[in-house]
Design a protein around this motif. Sequence first.
Motif, PDB file in Angstrom:
ATOM      1  N   CYS A 167       9.482  -1.058 -18.851  1.00  0.00           N
ATOM      2  CA  CYS A 167       9.577  -2.217 -19.739  1.00  0.00           C
ATOM      3  C   CYS A 167      10.368  -1.836 -20.985  1.00  0.00           C
ATOM      4  O   CYS A 167      10.482  -0.664 -21.324  1.00  0.00           O
ATOM      5  CB  CYS A 167       8.185  -2.702 -20.159  1.00  0.00           C
ATOM      6  N   LYS A 169      12.707  -7.032 -23.043  1.00  0.00           N
ATOM      7  CA  LYS A 169      12.315  -7.624 -21.762  1.00  0.00           C
ATOM      8  C   LYS A 169      10.926  -8.238 -21.851  1.00  0.00           C
ATOM      9  O   LYS A 169      10.671  -9.312 -21.286  1.00  0.00           O
ATOM     10  CB  LYS A 169      12.350  -6.553 -20.667  1.00  0.00           C
ATOM     11  N   ALA A 189       9.696 -12.079 -21.385  1.00  0.00           N
ATOM     12  CA  ALA A 189       8.602 -12.474 -20.494  1.00  0.00           C
ATOM     13  C   ALA A 189       7.587 -13.354 -21.210  1.00  0.00           C
ATOM     14  O   ALA A 189       7.109 -14.360 -20.668  1.00  0.00           O
ATOM     15  CB  ALA A 189       7.911 -11.219 -19.933  1.00  0.00           C
ATOM     16  N   TYR A 213       8.728 -16.875 -21.544  1.00  0.00           N
ATOM     17  CA  TYR A 213       9.050 -17.585 -20.306  1.00  0.00           C
ATOM     18  C   TYR A 213       8.257 -18.887 -20.194  1.00  0.00           C
ATOM     19  O   TYR A 213       7.064 -18.935 -20.507  1.00  0.00           O
ATOM     20  CB  TYR A 213       8.750 -16.688 -19.106  1.00  0.00           C
ATOM     21  N   LEU A 228       8.008  -9.899 -13.822  1.00  0.00           N
ATOM     22  CA  LEU A 228       8.345 -10.634 -15.035  1.00  0.00           C
ATOM     23  C   LEU A 228       8.781  -9.742 -16.192  1.00  0.00           C
ATOM     24  O   LEU A 228       9.808 -10.003 -16.828  1.00  0.00           O
ATOM     25  CB  LEU A 228       7.146 -11.502 -15.463  1.00  0.00           C
ATOM     26  N   GLU A 229       8.012  -8.692 -16.507  1.00  0.00           N
ATOM     27  CA  GLU A 229       8.264  -7.900 -17.715  1.00  0.00           C
ATOM     28  C   GLU A 229       9.020  -6.607 -17.449  1.00  0.00           C
ATOM     29  O   GLU A 229       9.255  -5.814 -18.360  1.00  0.00           O
ATOM     30  CB  GLU A 229       6.952  -7.569 -18.431  1.00  0.00           C
ATOM     31  N   THR A 267       3.213  -9.692 -12.312  1.00  0.00           N
ATOM     32  CA  THR A 267       3.091  -9.228 -13.689  1.00  0.00           C
ATOM     33  C   THR A 267       1.798  -8.448 -13.859  1.00  0.00           C
ATOM     34  O   THR A 267       0.801  -8.714 -13.177  1.00  0.00           O
ATOM     35  CB  THR A 267       3.137 -10.390 -14.697  1.00  0.00           C
ATOM     36  N   LEU A 286       0.613 -13.150 -21.365  1.00  0.00           N
ATOM     37  CA  LEU A 286       1.283 -13.927 -20.322  1.00  0.00           C
ATOM     38  C   LEU A 286       1.249 -15.416 -20.648  1.00  0.00           C
ATOM     39  O   LEU A 286       0.189 -15.963 -20.966  1.00  0.00           O
ATOM     40  CB  LEU A 286       0.614 -13.693 -18.972  1.00  0.00           C
TER      41      LEU A 286
END
Length: 392
Positions: free
Chosen positions: A106, A110, A114, A117, A166-167, A191, A198
Amino acid sequence: MWFLPMISSLPPPAIRTICALLVFVLLILMGQWIHLGFVTLWNEKRTRAGAYYKLSAEARRRFRRQLQAHRAMLMPILWLLARSMRIDLKKLVFQFQGIPLPKGTCTPAKVQEAVAYKPSHEDIFVVAPMRCGTTWMQHLVYQVVMRGTGDLADRGISLFAISAWLESTRGIPVNEAPIVGLGRPSRIIKTHLPAELLPLDPCAKYVYVVRHPVSCFASCVDFLRQNLGPFQLGLQELELWFCSDEAMWWGTWPQHVAGWWKRAQEGSNILVISFEEMKLDLLGVIYRLAGFLEVESLSTREVAEIARKCSFEYMRRYQQSFEMVPPHFLQNDHAFLRSGALHRYQALPEATRRRIADWCRQEVASRSFPWQQWYPDMGDRPLPAQTSLEAG
């Protein structure tokens, strides 16, 4: 230098020979160091943003063979480095809003991406602490929405070319993850992010996987020993890392599980399933998943095919389609599907099992997670040979 007087007493030819040998060794080490830097950069370029997972099966095999060849050539410098320095897992993390996250896998940018998102109706998030069955559940979700027709292994396609992480900097970006499913358009997103990070949206679905904390630790030990190569850490060091609020990747087991359990009680779009349930009643889990994901009723044949393709034996046989971490030159071997054991914790010393269970029980005592219901063997009595889940 203590050896200089000894060398100076030798005859000139011997001195010249020793000096030549020292120069030769120095040149070898310099070459190894340059080689190590080259391989590191090459490996990074070939695995970032899902590049490795997008390769064909043959190209992935070729890449792994090349890495193993480089590893063999680099063993002298790796051996020296492993004996001159210690890996400190606390230095391999960065903090994001108080959560320790692994460097390399990670980055702050990034993770920020995430967290920002915006989930959509097609999104199915597969969430878990690390080493709790995330990849297995990703494949289950994929096969359920595909009604058992998913043929990743037959086509040599990686699951992580279908499902975004995701991350992570290693997975394909979410916007490149294809929409899959027969009758239920779905984007499957992996994730490990804790509940406080999240993005939660009522239009998306969230499948959370929990696993016995001591088995989770045992699997983390397997993972790190596989990926640290010659830079191995002792069991006690790994235990301290696993129980550390400042070092454990994506947060400790009690924090992670309790946070997601609380969320699950507040929304109907979060399904909590245990790794142990998946081992003991895979058919039942398939039916629960299908109902939760609003997949049209599955036939008996479809359920049987999903169960076959999601069995440990099947995934182990075709594990190249289920690599959760791109290969790198420190890996001891390529197999990440290790044992598939229901009670993975039994491989640990009894004292280690007891300490981790006691610590987890104390940590979740003031939180909402009902550990007595899920893992009653975390109580004051020793961990039995079989849990109540298996006995039942």
